[in-house]
Motif scaffolding. Structure first.
Motif, short mmCIF file in Angstrom:
data_model
loop_
_atom_site.label_atom_id
_atom_site.label_comp_id
_atom_site.label_asym_id
_atom_site.label_seq_id
_atom_site.Cartn_x
_atom_site.Cartn_y
_atom_site.Cartn_z
N ASN A 157 0.82 -1.20 0.00
CA ASN A 157 0.00 0.00 0.00
C ASN A 157 0.86 1.27 0.00
N ALA A 158 1.87 1.28 0.87
CA ALA A 158 2.74 2.46 0.99
C ALA A 158 3.58 2.65 -0.29
N MET A 159 4.05 1.56 -0.88
CA MET A 159 4.81 1.65 -2.14
C MET A 159 3.91 2.28 -3.21
N HIS A 160 2.65 1.87 -3.20
CA HIS A 160 1.69 2.41 -4.17
C HIS A 160 1.54 3.92 -4.02
N ILE A 161 1.50 4.38 -2.77
CA ILE A 161 1.38 5.82 -2.52
C ILE A 161 2.63 6.55 -3.04
N LEU A 162 3.81 5.99 -2.75
CA LEU A 162 5.06 6.63 -3.22
C LEU A 162 5.17 6.59 -4.74
N GLU A 163 4.70 5.48 -5.32
CA GLU A 163 4.71 5.38 -6.80
C GLU A 163 3.75 6.36 -7.43
N GLY A 164 2.62 6.55 -6.76
CA GLY A 164 1.59 7.49 -7.25
C GLY A 164 2.12 8.91 -7.32
N SER A 165 3.12 9.21 -6.49
CA SER A 165 3.75 10.55 -6.51
C SER A 165 4.96 10.58 -7.44
N TYR A 166 5.19 9.48 -8.15
CA TYR A 166 6.33 9.35 -9.07
C TYR A 166 7.68 9.52 -8.37
N ALA A 167 7.72 9.19 -7.07
CA ALA A 167 8.98 9.29 -6.33
C ALA A 167 9.83 8.04 -6.56
#
Lengths: 235, 131
Positions: free
Chosen positions: A183-193
């Motif tokens: 879930n957290a990886m998804h959030i960071l990926e969603g910000s293109y980080a």
């Protein structure tokens, strides 16, 4: 010389370096190797050259939590006297090479080499700061910020920008369930980080990742520079 | 997947598991469809556990579990889903997010959905959940 890839050893005075070098053995460490076992006397002190290691607080073997991290910027632990105990476990999570010094020899060299004594003491001071900001992160930040901090810390120490990291490992380090990391990886990926693929995490935008980590990444890293970036002879 | 389909699938899986429990050594993958929960081998031979992927659906947002994990049986898989749902919910609730349309869709290595667990199922009764 390859030894100088370790930031602590690079800062030794030339005389001390010459005396310290013969005590070191170059070792190749694999992922999962245990460098320190909790509640046992320390056998060796390690100075990573390009491996990255975790310091884990362990009460139940199935549920360790990461207390700290070290790589070529530091060392596994400090030993003041032969027979000193460690109360943490330390494992390798990104493989690579390190220099190994037997604990009794390290303890003796500490009394003989002034710059080794000073640098390792300073590093110990930094380690306490890192543990402290780890507490701050674990106590006050959501999983994605703690994950962002963890990835930045790993990237600071890893030889390559793409980190060989599986979600299960990070979950264990941060003491959250694997799906919480997904879930957290998804959030960071969603910000293109970052970009996460199976078994690999690539940092795409470091500034963005630092922003997502908030205040839990940065203070310890600034402290490292303040504590360590003085020559041993500067008073 | 509809609630009915989920319920049917669960019933099927439970029957599969009771068969597997009765004679763990004789279970062949084709006998029980695509779900082969191999018995843990206690004789030191290689343990083969199936891998499952816990995808998350939050409304229209699908979060793919790209790595998956191995589970010994359906109980372990379900327990992991419930505990994970509670953990994720606690984080998301703190941010004020709606958790009513969140669920785990768990698939096997062939991509077949084997279990659905809505986050509401993971709530204790008095909080309005089903668990």
């Amino acid at each position: 010389m390859r030894m100088e890839r370790n930031a602590l050893l690079r800062k030794l005075t030339d005389e001390d370096f010459a005396q310290f070098a013969p005590a070191c053995t170059l070792v190749e460490l694999k992922k999962g190797d245990v460098l320190l076992k909790e509640a046992t006397p320390v056998e060796n002190v390690y100075f990573p050259l390009d491996c990255v290691c975790s310091i884990l607080a362990v009460t139940d073997s199935d549920h360790p939590i990461e207390a700290g991290m070290f790589g070529a910027e530091g060392m596994s632990n400090m030993v003041v006297r032969e027979g000193d105990y460690t109360f943490f476990r330390s494992t390798v999570f990104i493989e690579g090479s390190a220099l190994r010094v037997p604990a009794p020899i390290f303890a003796r060299l500490l009394t003989e080499l002034p710059s080794l004594n000073e640098l390792t003491l300073r590093y110990k001071d930094f380690a306490a700061v890192q543990f402290g900001y780890g507490c701050y992160a674990h106590g006050a930040f959501p999983i994605e910020a703690r994950l962002a901090r963890w990835l930045l810390m790993a990237a600071d120490r890893a030889p390559n920008p793409t980190l060989p990291i599986i979600h299960d490992l990070v979950a264990s380090m941060l003491s959250v369930r694997r799906s919480g990391i997904t879930n957290a990886m998804h959030i960071l990926e969603g910000s293109y980080a970052i970009k996460a693929t199976r078994g690999l995490v690539t940092i795409l935008d470091r500034a963005k990742l630092e922003q997502l980590a908030g205040d839990c990444y940065g203070p310890a890293e600034r402290a490292y520079r303040l504590i360590m970036d003085r020559q041993p002879d500067q008073r | 997947m509809s609630d009915t389909a989920c319920a049917n699938l669960r019933t099927f899986l439970l029957s599969v598991r009771s068969n597997a429990k009765a004679s763990p050594r004789s279970v062949e993958p084709n006998q029980i469809g695509h779900i082969a929960f191999m018995a843990r081998n206690v004789n030191g031979r290689i343990q083969t556990l199936p891998r499952f992927f816990l995808h998350q659906r939050h409304g229209g947002d699908l979060i793919e579990d790209i790595e998956g994990a191995e589970f010994a049986d359906l109980d372990a898989l379900r327990r992991e889903a419930v505990l994970s749902a509670r953990e994720i919910m606690s984080e998301r609730l703190l941010k004020g997010e709606d958790m009513n349309n969140s669920a785990f869709e768990i698939v096997d290595e062939g991509g077949n959905v084997v279990l659905c667990v809505s986050f509401k199922e993971a709530l204790p009764h008095r909080l309005g959940g089903d668990a």
